[in-house]
Design an enzyme around this catalytic site. Structure first.
Site, PDB file in Angstrom:
ATOM      1  N   ASP A 196     -10.846   2.458   3.791  1.00 34.04           N
ATOM      2  CA  ASP A 196     -11.218   1.060   3.517  1.00 34.04           C
ATOM      3  C   ASP A 196     -12.721   0.900   3.257  1.00 34.04           C
ATOM      4  O   ASP A 196     -13.159  -0.126   2.753  1.00 34.04           O
ATOM      5  CB  ASP A 196     -10.860   0.177   4.727  1.00 34.04           C
ATOM      6  CG  ASP A 196      -9.516  -0.530   4.561  1.00 34.04           C
ATOM      7  OD1 ASP A 196      -9.098  -0.731   3.404  1.00 34.04           O
ATOM      8  OD2 ASP A 196      -8.914  -0.889   5.588  1.00 34.04           O
TER       9      ASP A 196
ATOM     10  N   LYS B 281       0.837  -1.202   0.000  1.00 35.34           N
ATOM     11  CA  LYS B 281       0.000   0.000   0.000  1.00 35.34           C
ATOM     12  C   LYS B 281       0.875   1.256   0.000  1.00 35.34           C
ATOM     13  O   LYS B 281       0.590   2.231  -0.707  1.00 35.34           O
ATOM     14  CB  LYS B 281      -0.943  -0.017   1.215  1.00 35.34           C
ATOM     15  CG  LYS B 281      -2.037  -1.074   1.078  1.00 35.34           C
ATOM     16  CD  LYS B 281      -2.779  -1.368   2.365  1.00 35.34           C
ATOM     17  CE  LYS B 281      -3.692  -2.577   2.169  1.00 35.34           C
ATOM     18  NZ  LYS B 281      -4.409  -2.992   3.392  1.00 35.34           N
TER      19      LYS B 281
ATOM     20  N   GLN C 129      -4.547  -1.697   9.572  1.00 36.74           N
ATOM     21  CA  GLN C 129      -4.406  -2.998   8.914  1.00 36.74           C
ATOM     22  C   GLN C 129      -5.018  -4.099   9.781  1.00 36.74           C
ATOM     23  O   GLN C 129      -4.716  -4.220  10.963  1.00 36.74           O
ATOM     24  CB  GLN C 129      -2.912  -3.276   8.649  1.00 36.74           C
ATOM     25  CG  GLN C 129      -2.646  -4.562   7.890  1.00 36.74           C
ATOM     26  CD  GLN C 129      -3.227  -4.557   6.474  1.00 36.74           C
ATOM     27  OE1 GLN C 129      -3.155  -3.569   5.756  1.00 36.74           O
ATOM     28  NE2 GLN C 129      -3.824  -5.667   6.080  1.00 36.74           N
TER      29      GLN C 129
END
Ligand code: NAP
Length: 287
Positions: free
Chosen positions: A119, A52, A96
């Site tokens: 997200d 990422k 995460q």
């Protein structure tokens, strides 16, 4: 049969975003800024976070990864998220997953400001998705739809079958397929006669996490097959999807590969979400 290259499409999307970011940075005086939080050192998570950060660098998104020890408490993590929520120089916050035992993931996700939830996992974003209101879309389902749109694949009126009903893939991709006017059936671990249901699909989206689960006999001639799974092949130890690619490729009209399919598009869509959150943040600051 055509292999849909998620890798190439992701590269093109990132290139477009990079060009956009140059213009936005001139206009707003700074680049988008993404903060990634990694708790512990699970090798899978470290590798995802590294990927990422690399993508963010390619797009010209300022980014930093805050690495916290496995011993971090839930309250410490929540305090960090709250501080980032009110920091106007931060546009996107990504924690995460999975988190170590003892930290409640739901609590962490709902603490992230929904406007910075790159997200798309915050319950308010999920609710907005299901009510077709403006929201941050979850990256993997967004990428799946984008892959098909870019290939000019018509979804309206088609019979789609999704295998899996998770919050991050199965459920949201079901909703997005419905929004494209497909007729969607969702299969899960208690579904009976799954092979027959799958064999009726014009569009098949396996997202169950079982290596090479989907075989040719489960696939309709000419179907579009979008493989979401990321697994280790028990025989070779290599990465593989939920689809037995060589077998299914003989029947499909379009198919994605693992790796190089949905995965890269997921990351590119994460970058797009970050830019969208940044634009929202700039507007909120009256810029
Ligand atoms: P998950 O939370 O474990 O959900 C799996 C779903 O599949 C569940 O709904 C489960 O049914 C269903 N399932 C499991 N075994 C099944 C079987 N034998 N037959 C039918 N249904 C079955 O997984 P996830 O997070 O959605 O991820 C799914 C896969 O996608 C994983 O391989 C993951 O690594 C991959 N993934 C890839 C990306 C990417 O960017 N490429 C992103 C996210 C996830 P129940 O609900 O009945 O338990």
């Amino acid at each position: 049969m055509e292999v849909i290259s998620g890798k190439e499409m992701a590269a093109a999307l990132k290139q477009q975003l990079a060009a956009d970011v140059v213009g936005y940075a001139e206009k707003y005086g700074r680049k988008p800024n993404l903060v990634v939080i990694l708790v512990g050192d699970d090798p899978g998570s470290v590798s995802y976070v590294t990927g990422k950060a690399k993508a963010a660098d390619e797009v010209g998104i300022d980014n930093s990864t805050i690495r916290l020890s496995e011993q971090t408490t839930e309250e410490e993590l929540l305090d960090l998220v709250r501080a980032l929520n009110v920091d106007t120089s931060v546009d996107g916050i990504l924690v995460q997953l999975p988190l170590p035992n003892g930290i409640n993931e739901e609590k962490v996700i709902e603490t992230i400001a929904k406007e910075k939830d790159v997200d798309g996992f915050h319950p308010m974003n999920v609710a907005a998705l299901w009510q077709k209101r403006p929201c941050v879309l979850p990256c993997t389902p967004k990428g799946i739809i984008r892959l098909m749109k870019n290939m000019g694949i018509e979804m309206a009126g088609k019979r789609a079958v999704v295998i899996g009903r998770s919050n991050i893939v199965g459920l949201p991709v079901t909703k997005l397929l419905m929004d494209e006017n497909a007729t969607v059936t969702v299969c899960h671990s208690r579904t009976k006669d799954i092979a027959k249901i799958c064999s009726e699909a014009d569009i098949l989206v396996p997202a169950l996490g079982r290596p090479k689960f989907v075989k040719a006999e489960m696939v309709k001639e000419g179907a579009v097959v979008i493989d979401v799974g990321v697994n280790r092949d028990p025989e070779t130890g290599k990465l593989c999807g939920d689809v037995d690619f060589d077998d299914v490729a003989t029947k499909a009209s379009y198919i994605t590969k693992v790796p190089g399919g949905v995965g890269p598009m997921t990351i590119a869509c994460l970058m797009e979400n970050t830019v969208e959150c940044y634009l929202h943040n700039m507007k909120a600051q009256g810029k």
